[in-house]
Write an enzyme that holds these catalytic residues in place. Sequence first.
Site, short mmCIF file in Angstrom:
data_model
loop_
_atom_site.label_atom_id
_atom_site.label_comp_id
_atom_site.label_asym_id
_atom_site.label_seq_id
_atom_site.Cartn_x
_atom_site.Cartn_y
_atom_site.Cartn_z
N ALA A 161 11.79 -5.62 12.47
CA ALA A 161 10.86 -4.54 12.82
C ALA A 161 10.91 -4.27 14.32
O ALA A 161 10.87 -3.13 14.76
CB ALA A 161 9.44 -4.91 12.39
N LYS A 163 17.23 -4.86 3.67
CA LYS A 163 17.50 -3.72 4.56
C LYS A 163 18.92 -3.73 5.13
O LYS A 163 19.47 -2.67 5.43
CB LYS A 163 16.49 -3.69 5.71
CG LYS A 163 15.08 -3.32 5.29
CD LYS A 163 14.17 -3.25 6.50
CE LYS A 163 12.73 -3.05 6.12
NZ LYS A 163 11.85 -2.97 7.31
N ASP A 223 11.60 3.15 9.75
CA ASP A 223 10.85 2.20 10.58
C ASP A 223 10.80 2.72 12.02
O ASP A 223 9.74 2.78 12.63
CB ASP A 223 11.51 0.82 10.56
CG ASP A 223 11.29 0.08 9.26
OD1 ASP A 223 10.23 0.29 8.63
OD2 ASP A 223 12.16 -0.71 8.86
N LEU A 277 0.82 -1.21 0.00
CA LEU A 277 0.00 0.00 0.00
C LEU A 277 0.86 1.27 0.00
O LEU A 277 0.33 2.38 -0.10
CB LEU A 277 -0.91 0.00 1.24
CG LEU A 277 -1.88 -1.18 1.35
CD1 LEU A 277 -2.76 -1.03 2.58
CD2 LEU A 277 -2.73 -1.33 0.09
N THR A 278 2.18 1.11 0.09
CA THR A 278 3.06 2.27 0.13
C THR A 278 3.01 3.08 -1.17
O THR A 278 2.88 4.32 -1.12
CB THR A 278 4.51 1.84 0.44
OG1 THR A 278 4.52 1.18 1.71
CG2 THR A 278 5.45 3.02 0.50
N GLY A 298 8.63 -9.62 20.45
CA GLY A 298 9.27 -9.69 19.14
C GLY A 298 10.49 -8.81 19.04
O GLY A 298 10.41 -7.60 19.26
N ALA A 299 11.64 -9.43 18.73
CA ALA A 299 12.90 -8.68 18.66
C ALA A 299 13.58 -8.86 17.30
O ALA A 299 14.80 -8.79 17.19
CB ALA A 299 13.84 -9.14 19.78
N GLY A 300 12.78 -9.12 16.26
CA GLY A 300 13.33 -9.26 14.91
C GLY A 300 13.65 -7.91 14.30
O GLY A 300 13.87 -6.92 15.01
N ASN A 334 15.87 1.50 5.26
CA ASN A 334 14.67 1.23 4.46
C ASN A 334 14.33 2.37 3.50
O ASN A 334 13.34 2.29 2.78
CB ASN A 334 13.46 0.92 5.36
CG ASN A 334 12.90 2.17 6.03
OD1 ASN A 334 13.60 3.17 6.20
ND2 ASN A 334 11.64 2.11 6.40
#
Length: 293
Positions: A140, A76, A112, A21-22, A136-138, A97
């Site tokens: 993102a 990235k 981000d 959608l960007t 979550g530590a990935g 990014n």
Amino acid sequence: MSNRTESYLVGLVGDGVMPSLTPPMHEREGDVQGLRYLYRPIDLVELGLPGDSVGELLRSARNLGFNGLNITHPCKQLVLQHLDEVTPDAVRLGAVNTVVIDGGRFIGHNTDFSGFAAALSSGLPGARLDRVVQLGAGGAGSAVAYALLTAGVRHLDLVDMDAARSAARAAELAGFFPDSTVVARTTAELPQLMPLADGLVHCTPVGMAAHPGVPLDLELLESRHWVADIVYRPIETELVRGARAKGCEVLDGGRMAVGQAADAFRIFTGLEPDPDRMRSHFLELVAAEEVAA
């Protein structure tokens, strides 16, 4: 020459970016601002190219007169070696990014983290930030954790299924933010952590259309908690709905998506976008997708 008389050609490089959608978000904001603004997805899967072709694509974009590229998975980190300059925040995050092509040079940014920071301040103004639990530590998650600490979180509990990853990320972040406490945690500790927390941030795939469900027992949420999700397909995840039903203030994933797009638009054009207008358009796009599905 005024920015408003120039034309802009930008793109998005990554795997499976055709449905993103960007591009329509950027193009609509460009239209409203009276710009000639064209945004093209450059899908590595469609082109049959590996992630490490990103350098070649950057050079091709420069030769074809592009003003810049957004970069997503899996490029990235791979893009870093091809850049002439990288902002200090992007260096710390080890990920870029957004790349501006300026005078033949490639300048890397990370929207981000700044996009989540903008989402937090606009969508949850006045939220207490003494202690936050992040799931979550990935990739993102790293950017979001950095944004939380930049925003002033004093104690961050970083929870990930991969204990080694959360431990490494916590140690790295603690080095960048010596006045804050960052601790790697396990999901088994959530019943002890949530009663101490002001808010919860969710940065795993759970809740996406392809991964339905909730990332933690909703019984752990109290009405005093604020809850932020970065999943935006669907915009109303089970976590967002469940938290709202509990009386929590919530931040849906669309806020970060719009925040990072608005920041990239500003970087590409030097013009100030209208984030509220971009969010309205984004919600239109998501609603249209859901109707079509």
